[in-house]
Design a protein around this motif. Structure first.
Motif, PDB file in Angstrom:
ATOM      1  N   LEU B 194       0.858  -1.163   0.000  1.00  0.00           N
ATOM      2  CA  LEU B 194       0.000   0.000   0.000  1.00  0.00           C
ATOM      3  C   LEU B 194       0.901   1.222   0.000  1.00  0.00           C
ATOM      4  O   LEU B 194       1.830   1.316   0.802  1.00  0.00           O
ATOM      5  N   ILE B 195       0.668   2.122  -0.951  1.00  0.00           N
ATOM      6  CA  ILE B 195       1.498   3.318  -1.041  1.00  0.00           C
ATOM      7  C   ILE B 195       0.589   4.528  -0.884  1.00  0.00           C
ATOM      8  O   ILE B 195      -0.266   4.779  -1.726  1.00  0.00           O
ATOM      9  N   THR B 196       0.748   5.261   0.234  1.00  0.00           N
ATOM     10  CA  THR B 196      -0.062   6.448   0.451  1.00  0.00           C
ATOM     11  C   THR B 196       0.785   7.687   0.209  1.00  0.00           C
ATOM     12  O   THR B 196       1.808   7.868   0.847  1.00  0.00           O
ATOM     13  N   ILE B 197       0.314   8.511  -0.723  1.00  0.00           N
ATOM     14  CA  ILE B 197       0.993   9.776  -0.977  1.00  0.00           C
ATOM     15  C   ILE B 197       0.137  10.833  -0.299  1.00  0.00           C
ATOM     16  O   ILE B 197      -1.048  10.926  -0.579  1.00  0.00           O
ATOM     17  N   THR B 198       0.693  11.569   0.639  1.00  0.00           N
ATOM     18  CA  THR B 198      -0.176  12.383   1.484  1.00  0.00           C
ATOM     19  C   THR B 198       0.520  13.568   2.119  1.00  0.00           C
ATOM     20  O   THR B 198       1.746  13.645   2.163  1.00  0.00           O
ATOM     21  N   HIS B 199      -0.316  14.508   2.603  1.00  0.00           N
ATOM     22  CA  HIS B 199       0.163  15.615   3.437  1.00  0.00           C
ATOM     23  C   HIS B 199      -0.276  15.382   4.870  1.00  0.00           C
ATOM     24  O   HIS B 199       0.145  16.074   5.763  1.00  0.00           O
ATOM     25  N   ASP B 200      -1.216  14.454   5.048  1.00  0.00           N
ATOM     26  CA  ASP B 200      -1.851  14.292   6.342  1.00  0.00           C
ATOM     27  C   ASP B 200      -0.941  13.510   7.280  1.00  0.00           C
ATOM     28  O   ASP B 200      -0.640  12.342   7.057  1.00  0.00           O
ATOM     29  N   LEU B 201      -0.503  14.186   8.333  1.00  0.00           N
ATOM     30  CA  LEU B 201       0.496  13.580   9.214  1.00  0.00           C
ATOM     31  C   LEU B 201      -0.070  12.408   9.995  1.00  0.00           C
ATOM     32  O   LEU B 201       0.644  11.492  10.364  1.00  0.00           O
TER      33      LEU B 201
END
Lengths: 289, 279, 265
Positions: B194-201
């Motif tokens: 699973l690869i999550t690209i995010t800004h959400d810390l």
């Protein structure tokens, strides 16, 4: 300009089978010069509410007063355009409203519509660009070749150039990265002070409401649920939970500390370093905080 | 322990001849059962990585291996069967006129027989908790619901990896919660990468490993704990750190010894308690 | 909702007409449009009227609602009637309006033509009232299959139609949003001279186009990521199946044609 709502309701598609009540019996006052945060879930009526402030919507019951302008169900406001020149709205993803060939023209669009003189427009355009912290060299570029964050600033400059007295911000930081979000909010804070604006911030972020607003209003299912200073509103954990809203993280943590340690630690607007200091004292055993 | 499912070897990419490099000499591996977060400021190249993984873009230099296969013209369709992708804008990836049509879209493209399709449709919709919305039209769904449908559409093709390319960025807090809960339960049931690209810390604290991108380069590859212990440097490259990490930072500045970089309220409280008991 | 929009607006339901295969409905209506022009006697018109009314009743949609939906075309129907009344000069003079003579033939022909018109529009509107746009798209794709042989892009056409249908509400929402944003910047869409009003549309259209292009680009990318490579080798979730009720409908329709041949003058 002072703003007041007296028993305002708004129903979409009134008198049809598709009737839908968006806000109901709302009353409140916003004194001139305040920074108010309106918080609530999607569908709680926030966007409907702000559209009353510049006459995009007319209440279906009750009265909205913005300075000397009155909006009621019965009477159409004649000087609608004048009201709109005094109340600026920065909609969600405002960069979607850009359309001109150059940044300068897009910023000038609002003032032009409101009949501002050409010379004055040029002055304002330059000022607005500076206010949103964009370099002057950008004026002759096409807004469509800028980055997302820059486009948003151009759109905001377009609203500022009208020189409104009331500035309404609908989720202004949506989609920006953390630094972009912080820079944007700091910019609004500065503008609020410098220009003596009345600022109304619609947000999902409890953290932003806590840090930037001096008054918070919570909405739920088209009604006003709570209002008060951030320090009053955000410590009411149970009430907030009932409408499925979270307490800001710093306050959550203070509550947890209180359950664990014998202390009367409270939220009183302290910053993170200040809280760290207090925690140091508590854990070292200097119980009196 | 999984095997190397995704491998980037010295990958560089730019959008055109005279354009600046978006990615420069990027190398990393992702295991077949790993949960990875890729973080970085806007324009750091993180979304480009996602598009390179399933051949929506192709690199000028270096090679990308998916499940041992090199990504190129001949393999992209095979690779797109292995990797599902959820994009940022909930509206612009919803192809079907109803929920069930949208979930079926990927299966239809791959020629899944109708009987099999119906079964998988039901399974994947219940996996994301949308089984009661089969006939709903997209404009009558919330952003969070649309993204759950997108995840269901991906699950229906039973991929070996799922990429979430800022899939929560346009959602409200409730929508984000929905998606994170969905993802966690999917991850529990299926051993996929699973690869999550995010800004959400908060999303970042959940993962096994974080790849931090800065100006087109891999800046750091480490566990969330290790990443958040480098507070100053993270702020310098335009990223933020979670509240707990900030507080922990100020506490240790005051001389409070913290054994571990805390990731949750509970971990920090525990540290405080240990410290308190020793006093 | 504006009444004018009822034409073509789908009304959800479970009636037999709703459940018919959309291809059946389309073929029958297509043939009906043709045979209406063969009616030429009182009984043949009566037969067609009974058939249409029966169809309307079987939809279980309130008849008044169907009629209300025809509001925008009533004007045309009445206009047609009056036109025949004035232009046709056959048969006896029935009466005079002021000095203008009204002939019996005119009344007869006017009534016949308006009835034909009315039946046509009502029956066609039954299709869209009982069939979702996506079902219609499916039916078109299926009915046009033979054209594939001459390389007509049937699948692509159907996909384009269904994606347009999917995005209509999204674009409407977007239009409203942008027009509100521009109204807040002082654009007046509602008053002013024609030239000004046309100019007011530019700040609305440009952002709409920009966003539509962006959406199209992202959608294309999402479709590709989900394995779309054109119509070859695709299976379909939506399935059209001719049921007994469809055969029954064709049977009844065949009887109608036979009946029409007998009642024709």
């Amino acid at each position: 300009m002072d703003i007041s709502f007296k028993n305002v309701s708004y129903t979409y598609q009134l008198n049809t089978p598709f009737e839908h009540k968006a806000i109901e019996d709302m009353s409140f006052n916003i004194p001139s010069g305040s920074f108010v945060a309106i918080v609530g879930h999607t569908g709680s009526g926030k966007s409907t509410l702000i559209q009353h402030l510049n006459g995009l919507l007319q209440p279906t019951a009750g009265e909205v007063a913005i300075g000397s302008y009155r909006l009621t169900a019965e009477k159409k406001l004649k000087d609608l355009k004048e009201l709109r020149s005094k109340v600026g709205i920065v909609f969600q993803y405002p960069e979607h409203q850009l359309f001109e060939e150059t940044v300068a023209k897009d910023i000038a669009f609002g003032p032009l519509n409101f009949g501002v003189e050409q010379q004055e427009i040029e002055k304002r355009t330059a000022e607005a660009l500076k206010a949103v912290q964009l370099p002057e060299g950008m004026l002759e570029r096409s807004p469509f070749e800028l980055s997302g964050g820059q486009m948003r600033r151009v759109a905001i400059a377009g609203v500022l150039a009208v020189q409104p007295e009331v500035l309404i911000l609908d989720e202004p930081t949506a989609g920006l990265d953390p630094r972009g979000q912080k820079d944007m909010m700091e910019m609004f804070k500065r503008l609020h002070k410098q220009e003596g604006l009345t600022t109304i911030l619609v947000t999902h972020s409890m953290e932003d409401a806590l840090v930037y607003a001096d008054h918070v209003m919570i909405m739920d299912h088209g009604r006003k649920y709570m209002e008060g200073s951030p320090q009053e509103v955000f410590v009411k954990k149970e009430e907030l939970k009932r409408v499925d809203l979270d307490v800001p993280e710093i306050i959550q943590f203070i509550f947890k500390v209180r359950e664990m340690f014998p202390t009367d630690l409270n939220y009183h607007g302290q910053t993170i370093p200040e809280l760290a200091e207090e925690l140091g004292r508590i854990t070292r055993g200097d119980i009196h905080e | 322990m999984g095997y190397n499912f995704i491998e980037f070897k010295n990958v560089s990419f730019r959008y055109g001849e005279n354009m600046p490099w978006v990615l420069e000499n990027v190398s990393f591996q992702i295991k077949s059962d790993e949960w990875i977060a890729i973080i970085g400021h806007n324009g750091s190249g993180k979304s480009t990585i996602a598009k390179l993984m399933n051949g929506l873009l192709s690199p000028q230099k270096g090679t990308i291996l998916i499940d041992g296969m090199e990504v190129n013209e001949d393999t992209i369709w095979e690779i797109r069967k292995k990797i599902g992708m959820v994009f940022q804008n909930p509206d612009n990836q919803f192809v079907g006129t109803t929920v069930q049509d949208d979930v079926a879209f990927g299966m239809e493209n791959r020629g899944v027989p109708r009987q099999e399709m119906l079964k998988r449709l039901e399974d994947s919709l219940s996996a994301v908790g949308m089984q009661d919305y089969e006939l709903r039209e997209p404009h009558r769904l919330s952003g969070g619901q649309k993204q759950r449908v997108a995840i269901a559409g991906v699950l229906a093709i039973s991929p070996q990896a799922i990429i979430l390319d800022e899939a929560t960025a346009m959602l409200d807090p409730n929508g984000r919660k929905e998606i994170m809960d969905t993802i966690r339960s999917v991850k529990k049931k299926h051993p996929l990468s699973l690869i999550t690209i995010t800004h959400d810390l908060n999303e970042v604290t959940l993962v096994d490993r974080v790849i931090v991108m800065n100006k087109g380069k891999v800046w750091l590859e480490a566990s969330p704990r290790q990443v958040f212990s480098r507070k100053k440097e993270l702020l310098e490259i335009g990223l933020d750190i979670p509240f707990i990490a900030k507080l922990a930072g100020h506490l240790s500045q005051q001389g409070m010894p913290l054994k571990n970089e805390p990731l949750s309220h509970e971990e920090l409280l525990e540290e405080l308690w240990t410290y308190h008991s020793k006093m | 909702m504006n009444n004018a929009f009822i034409i073509g607006q789908y009304v959800p339901g479970e009636s037999i007409v709703h459940r018919l295969d959309p291809r059946t409905k389309m073929v029958v209506i297509f043939l009906f449009v043709i045979i209406v022009f063969f009616a030429n006697s009182f009984w043949s018109y009566a037969l067609l009227a009974v058939f249409s009314l029966a169809c309307a009743l079987f939809t279980r949609i309130k008849f008044s609602y169907i009629i209300k939906g025809l509001t925008p075309v009533w004007f045309l129907i009445i206009f047609t009637f009056l036109l025949h009344l004035i232009v046709t000069k056959e048969g006896d003079i029935l009466f005079r309006i002021f000095t203008y003579p009204v002939y019996a033939g005119g009344v007869m022909q006017g009534a016949a033509i308006s009835l034909r018109f009315f039946l046509l529009i009502m029956v066609t509107s039954l299709l869209t009232l009982t069939t979702t746009p996506i079902e219609i798209t499916d039916a078109i794709e299926s009915l046009l299959q033979p054209l594939k042989k001459i390389r007509f892009p049937v699948h692509e056409l159907a996909l384009m139609m269904s994606i347009s249908l999917r995005f209509i509400p999204t674009l409407l929402q977007e239009t409203e949003k942008i027009s509100k944003a521009q109204a807040s910047r002082g654009v007046d869409f509602k008053t002013g001279r024609v030239k000004e009003r046309i100019q007011a549309v530019v700040p609305l259209l440009v952002p709409l186009f920009v966003s539509a292009f962006k959406r199209a680009e992202e959608l294309a990318m999402a479709m590709e990521a989900r394995g779309y490579q054109g119509g070859e080798g695709r299976t379909k979730l939506r399935e059209l199946k001719i049921q007994q009720r469809d055969i029954l409908v064709f049977g009844v329709f065949a009887l109608l044609i036979v009946g029409l041949l007998f009642t024709r003058a």
